[in-house]
Every structure is written in structure tokens, then in C-alpha cells.
Design a protein around this motif. Structure first.
Motif, mmCIF file in Angstrom:
data_model
loop_
_atom_site.group_PDB
_atom_site.id
_atom_site.type_symbol
_atom_site.label_atom_id
_atom_site.label_comp_id
_atom_site.label_asym_id
_atom_site.label_seq_id
_atom_site.Cartn_x
_atom_site.Cartn_y
_atom_site.Cartn_z
ATOM 1 N N UNK A 45 0.830 -1.210 0.000
ATOM 2 C CA UNK A 45 0.000 0.000 0.000
ATOM 3 C C UNK A 45 0.865 1.261 0.000
ATOM 4 N N UNK A 46 2.038 1.176 0.614
ATOM 5 C CA UNK A 46 2.920 2.347 0.703
ATOM 6 C C UNK A 46 3.536 2.719 -0.647
ATOM 7 N N UNK A 89 6.780 2.224 -7.680
ATOM 8 C CA UNK A 89 5.910 3.364 -7.428
ATOM 9 C C UNK A 89 4.740 3.334 -8.408
ATOM 10 N N UNK A 90 3.533 3.447 -7.861
ATOM 11 C CA UNK A 90 2.321 3.311 -8.675
ATOM 12 C C UNK A 90 1.331 4.427 -8.331
ATOM 13 N N UNK A 91 0.422 4.644 -9.272
ATOM 14 C CA UNK A 91 -0.621 5.644 -9.043
ATOM 15 C C UNK A 91 -1.980 4.975 -9.200
ATOM 16 N N UNK A 92 -2.878 5.277 -8.261
ATOM 17 C CA UNK A 92 -4.205 4.669 -8.264
ATOM 18 C C UNK A 92 -5.023 5.162 -9.456
ATOM 19 N N UNK A 93 -5.615 4.227 -10.186
ATOM 20 C CA UNK A 93 -6.511 4.570 -11.291
ATOM 21 C C UNK A 93 -7.959 4.440 -10.835
ATOM 22 N N UNK A 94 -8.299 3.320 -10.207
ATOM 23 C CA UNK A 94 -9.638 3.147 -9.646
ATOM 24 C C UNK A 94 -9.575 2.203 -8.451
ATOM 25 N N UNK A 95 -10.539 2.377 -7.553
ATOM 26 C CA UNK A 95 -10.590 1.539 -6.357
ATOM 27 C C UNK A 95 -10.152 2.249 -5.091
ATOM 28 N N UNK A 102 -8.756 -0.749 3.112
ATOM 29 C CA UNK A 102 -7.641 -1.657 3.429
ATOM 30 C C UNK A 102 -6.652 -0.986 4.385
ATOM 31 N N UNK A 103 -6.393 0.288 4.152
ATOM 32 C CA UNK A 103 -5.494 1.048 5.039
ATOM 33 C C UNK A 103 -6.100 1.164 6.428
ATOM 34 N N UNK A 107 -3.997 -3.278 6.584
ATOM 35 C CA UNK A 107 -3.395 -4.202 5.618
ATOM 36 C C UNK A 107 -2.103 -3.603 5.063
ATOM 37 N N UNK A 108 -1.137 -4.446 4.787
ATOM 38 C CA UNK A 108 0.144 -3.992 4.241
ATOM 39 C C UNK A 108 0.164 -4.040 2.714
ATOM 40 N N UNK A 109 -0.583 -4.992 2.130
ATOM 41 C CA UNK A 109 -0.609 -5.143 0.668
ATOM 42 C C UNK A 109 -2.049 -5.188 0.179
ATOM 43 N N UNK A 110 -2.209 -5.043 -1.136
ATOM 44 C CA UNK A 110 -3.540 -5.072 -1.747
ATOM 45 C C UNK A 110 -3.409 -5.642 -3.157
ATOM 46 N N UNK A 111 -4.347 -6.491 -3.592
ATOM 47 C CA UNK A 111 -4.290 -7.012 -4.960
ATOM 48 C C UNK A 111 -4.610 -5.907 -5.969
ATOM 49 N N UNK A 112 -3.840 -5.860 -7.042
ATOM 50 C CA UNK A 112 -4.003 -4.774 -8.015
ATOM 51 C C UNK A 112 -3.740 -5.249 -9.437
#
Length: 299
Positions: A45-46, A89-95, A102-103, A107-112
Motif C-alpha cells: 500500500x505504501x 511506485x504506482x498511481x491509483x486509477x480506480x478503487x 484496506x489502510x 493491511x500492508x498489501x492489496x491485490x491490483x
């Protein structure tokens, strides 16, 4: 159950691949890109930042807590979508709701799903996917449609194909943006429905629109009662308006003759003292020049 375990293991394997700086994937042509792009990957998530193009601007805290409780019990059923910016490093598109929930539960991770796209493609993906999948309020949907038109340069017909909505539905949402900002805020906050808003669009005078809005709130008017009130106001307004003055015969004859000669719908306005003006509309520069030539007697 075995399938789910295998899927999660695959996600962890791809996650490890993405953390290998020697084989960083920056484009669809890079080695192993086909294994990652479009696949479900467990991301930290970070490593994900918010999307500035996200149309949703407010989140219902209670609904967010309910989603967090569901995720704690069942996990993230629908993966979020991100685009890769640079190494890890990623940028959120949707969700964003799933990300926030989740945060919330630590949660430490998330399916993407990972996509590689430029900013414009990212904007379009964010807007289209949120319109289809998220419970946006009517004004947020309208703003998303407006941004697709203005920033992606989509026509209403093209947008209809992208989001799977009728053009009339899209047009009805866009018309909501003509409402007074106070009324728009009331709709966003859930004080009135989209049906109330659509009824108020027919009230052109802003002060009168706000008066009816306040009456809806104070008297708890239904959409049907609001529509009836608006019709009554418009009917009363029409009866108090002065009758449109009748044009004299010479003006009527001139309108007909000029319209035919200039091949354009000429309009004439004359005040009670006999002074007035006539207007000749034109479609573009070429049409303007054509009319000027005709008025100058040129062919």
C-alpha cells in the motif's frame, strides 16, 4: 480453495519480480511486462499514491467502515487498478474506497491490476471505471462526464459507447451542472435527489430556484410534488408576461424576402416607438463572407 491459493502465490511471485531493480518494467515492450500488465499483483500500500484525476471527492465514513469490515472478513474481492510510474511506485486509477478501507484495517498489501498508460489514458480509465463501478453522487458523475468531454475530447456519442449509457442519460447528468452551486451541494450531500435537481433545472431564475430548493427541504417535497410546484410557477410566470408585440406588415414581408435572398433565418425586433434591428445568423467564416457579398450586391 486450491485455485485461490495458487492465485495468491502467483501475485506474490509477480510482486517479487517488480521489486527487482535490475529488471524494472517501464513499458509494455520490456522483458516480463507481459507477465505483469493486466495480471493481479500484490502491491505494498505504501508504494501506491493517490490519483489526482479521481472524480470522487468525498467518502461516506460509515460506508467505508462497513467495507473495511467486509475486507477484514473476506479480503479484497475486486482488485484495484494502478498504473506504474517508476520503480516500485504506482498511481491509483480506480478503487480508492478499497484502498482506503484496506489502510483503515492495517493491511500492508492489496491485490491490483497494473497498467502502463500516459496521463490522458489514466484519466480516461479513472473516470470511465469509476462511473461504471463506484457509487458516485449525481454531481460527481456529471463532473466526470464533463471532464471526459473537455479533457479527453470525447463526444457524447463516443462517451455513450465507452460507459455503456444512453446519450440522453449523459445529457441529463450534464444538465445538472447548470444548477446553482448551493443546489448542487445539496444533491451531493444527499438532501435532494437527482429527480429534484432535474425538476429545478427548468427554473431559470436563480433566486426562484433557491426558493423552491428551500421549500423542498422545509416541506420535504417529493420529486412529483417538486415537478408540480415548478410547473405552477412557470404557468404563473407565463401569464404575467407581456404579450409579444406583433410585427408590422412591412417587417414581416421584409423578413420573408431577406431570408429567401440570403438563405438564412433573418429575425427582426421593433420597439413600440418603431425603432428596431434585424439579425442575420451565419454558420462560419465562409457563410459570413457569402452573406456580406449578397448584402453588397455581389454574386
Amino acid at each position: 480453495m486450491a485455485k485461490a491459493t495458487k492465485k495468491q502465490a502467483l501475485g506474490r511471485g509477480l510482486s517479487a519480480l517488480l521489486k527487482d531493480p535490475a529488471n524494472d518494467i517501464q513499458s509494455a515492450q520490456d522483458k516480463n511486462a507481459d507477465k505483469v500488465v493486466g495480471s493481479i499483483v500484490e502491491l505494498d500500500l505504501t508504494s501506491i499514491e493517490m490519483n489526482p484525476y479521481q472524480p470522487r471527492t468525498s467518502f461516506n465514513e460509515e460506508a467505508l467502515r462497513e467495507l473495511a469490515s467486509s475486507i477484514k472478513e473476506l479480503g479484497v474481492i475486486q482488485p484495484i487498478t494502478v498504473r506504474k510510474l517508476e520503480f516500485n511506485k504506482y498511481q491509483l486509477v480506480s478503487g480508492e474506497r478499497r484502498y482506503r478501507a484496506s489502510s483503515l484495517i492495517g493491511l500492508k498489501t492489496i491485490p491490483a491490476y497494473i497498467r502502463i498508460a500516459n496521463d490522458q489514458e489514466s484519466l480516461e480509465m479513472a473516470l470511465v471505471e469509476n462511473i461504471q463501478r463506484e457509487d458516485l453522487d449525481p454531481i460527481e458523475i456529471a463532473l466526470s462526464y464533463q471532464r471526459l468531454i473537455e479533457e479527453i475530447d470525447l463526444t457524447q456519442e463516443e462517451m455513450s459507447d465507452r460507459v455503456g449509457k444512453n446519450r440522453s442519460t449523459i445529457a441529463n447528468y450534464l444538465r445538472l451542472l447548470k444548477l446553482d452551486p448551493i443546489v448542487q451541494t445539496g444533491m451531493r450531500d444527499g438532501f435532494i435527489s437527482m429527480g429534484h435537481g432535474r425538476a429545478l433545472i427548468n427554473v431559470e431564475d436563480t433566486d426562484e430556484q433557491l426558493d423552491i430548493y428551500e421549500k423542498i427541504l422545509s416541506d420535504k417535497l417529493s420529486v412529483r410534488e417538486t415537478e408540480s410546484l415548478v410547473r405552477g410557477k412557470k404557468s404563473a410566470s407565463n401569464t404575467t408576461k407581456k404579450a409579444k408585440p406583433t410585427l408590422p406588415t412591412y417587417a414581416k414581408e421584409a423578413i420573408s424576402e431577406l431570408s429567401e435572398q440570403l438563405n438564412s433565418s433573418v429575425s427582426v425586433k421593433i420597439n413600440p416607438k418603431g425603432k428596431g434591428q434585424f439579425t442575420v445568423p451565419f454558420k462560419n467564416k465562409e457563410d459570413f463572407e457569402r452573406i456580406v457579398k449578397l448584402l453588397n450586391g455581389e454574386k
